[in-house]
Design an enzyme around this catalytic site. Sequence first.
Site, PDB file in Angstrom:
ATOM      1  N   SER A 103    -102.951  98.521 -34.569  1.00 12.07           N
ATOM      2  CA  SER A 103    -102.170  98.603 -35.734  1.00 12.07           C
ATOM      3  C   SER A 103    -102.707  97.994 -37.049  1.00 12.07           C
ATOM      4  CB  SER A 103    -100.776  98.633 -35.652  1.00 12.07           C
ATOM      5  OG  SER A 103    -100.141  99.088 -34.498  1.00 12.07           O
TER       6      SER A 103
HETATM    7  N1  SAH Z   1    -100.356  96.188 -29.841  1.00 15.29           N
HETATM    8  C1  SAH Z   1    -101.448  96.807 -29.642  1.00 15.29           C
HETATM    9  C2  SAH Z   1    -101.605  98.288 -29.990  1.00 15.29           C
HETATM   10  C3  SAH Z   1    -101.977  99.147 -28.983  1.00 15.29           C
HETATM   11  S1  SAH Z   1    -101.794 100.912 -29.394  1.00 15.29           S
HETATM   12  C4  SAH Z   1    -102.679  95.942 -30.068  1.00 15.29           C
HETATM   13  O1  SAH Z   1    -102.723  95.030 -30.743  1.00 15.29           O
HETATM   14  O2  SAH Z   1    -103.626  96.314 -30.034  1.00 15.29           O
HETATM   15  C5  SAH Z   1    -100.403 101.189 -28.325  1.00 15.29           C
HETATM   16  C6  SAH Z   1    -100.606 100.758 -26.844  1.00 15.29           C
HETATM   17  O3  SAH Z   1     -99.456 101.281 -26.200  1.00 15.29           O
HETATM   18  C7  SAH Z   1    -101.817 101.632 -26.192  1.00 15.29           C
HETATM   19  O4  SAH Z   1    -102.580 100.687 -25.506  1.00 15.29           O
HETATM   20  C8  SAH Z   1    -101.125 102.629 -25.294  1.00 15.29           C
HETATM   21  O5  SAH Z   1    -101.770 102.839 -23.945  1.00 15.29           O
HETATM   22  C9  SAH Z   1     -99.768 101.792 -24.797  1.00 15.29           C
HETATM   23  N2  SAH Z   1     -98.723 102.512 -24.128  1.00 15.29           N
HETATM   24  C10 SAH Z   1     -98.192 103.611 -24.541  1.00 15.29           C
HETATM   25  N3  SAH Z   1     -97.145 104.030 -23.843  1.00 15.29           N
HETATM   26  C11 SAH Z   1     -97.015 102.721 -22.920  1.00 15.29           C
HETATM   27  C12 SAH Z   1     -96.132 102.547 -21.851  1.00 15.29           C
HETATM   28  N4  SAH Z   1     -95.140 103.579 -21.349  1.00 15.29           N
HETATM   29  N5  SAH Z   1     -96.179 101.226 -21.437  1.00 15.29           N
HETATM   30  C13 SAH Z   1     -97.144 100.423 -21.554  1.00 15.29           C
HETATM   31  N6  SAH Z   1     -97.993 100.709 -22.603  1.00 15.29           N
HETATM   32  C14 SAH Z   1     -98.032 101.907 -23.267  1.00 15.29           C
END
Ligand code: SAH
Length: 302
Positions: free
Chosen positions: A152
């Site tokens: 993000s």
């Molecule tokens: N906080 C992260 C942002 C990652 S983007 C950073 O700093 O990089 C959002 C993430 O949520 C993705 O990696 C995606 O795979 C994950 N995601 C989506 N649904 C999910 C779920 N049900 N459980 C765990 N992770 C999930």
Amino acid sequence: MSDKPDKRSTFPLPLSSVTGDARKSPAFAPARVAKPQVATPQTATRNAAGNGAQPNGAKAYVPRVAASPSKSHSDALLRAQPLPLVAPRPDMGVSDAIRRAMVARVARQGVKDTVVLGALETVQRHRFIEPALSAQAYIDASLPIGHNQTISRPYIVARMLEVLRNGASLNRVLEIGTGCGYQAAVLSCIAKEVYSVERIRQLHELAKTNLRHLRIVNLRLHYGDGMLGLPQAAPFDGIILAAAGLEVPQALLEQLNVGGRLVAPVGAQVQHLQLITRTGKAEWMSETLEGCHFVPLRPGTV
Ligand code: SAH
């Protein structure tokens, strides 16, 4: 607010212009310096600072000296006392200066919580991004981290953490969506214990690799479906989702402490940040905050 990356001509900068130190891991081998003349620390700092300023009357963030590299990551933890105005030190790495400028920009965008801003200044965002993109690490944009997922934008990370904290210290926090591990690292600076769940195994592994060198003792990564929460570590004072569902999963609401706060993007094409506070054993209060744009929350693991 804009989700568009800063397209100023001086970006992308060579990696060497944002890294203040030589990287040990071959995965972070510095890119070749193509045009050092446009990649001065001053230019990069200006770019990082200049993007996304908002005349919203927010108080200027006064940066502190970046954490000394000799101190452990969690030493910077909760160290955000009144922040003295300091000129960049001669020994300060270029990435420190660019990161400070990013933090100053986030503050101008309206984030006031100095604990959150301090944490953002501590964590080296460029270390969580693939080398080809790490020169863009401090611009105001979400960036791809593989598997169709994104890290993000710094502003939204800061804003969500500010809402989560609400000016109070956090004990146990759960993050859904570890991704590359950046936000988890920031969280580890503002909460006593952090748990983070990722459903894509390769991203879970990537986060482990990215975080290993930081040796963050108060962070636990889990591979699993975050829609189910993490019952073995519940209840939590705070839960933060980095992916948007059409609604917040019930399991997560149940794993909040009474008085605990959950911040999540909610929606499909149109999304808003939602703040849910648990006000009683069977009582939650919900507030809709600003618009946002996140990758979808998905069930199961892959
Ligand atoms: N906080 C992260 C942002 C990652 S983007 C950073 O700093 O990089 C959002 C993430 O949520 C993705 O990696 C995606 O795979 C994950 N995601 C989506 N649904 C999910 C779920 N049900 N459980 C765990 N992770 C999930």
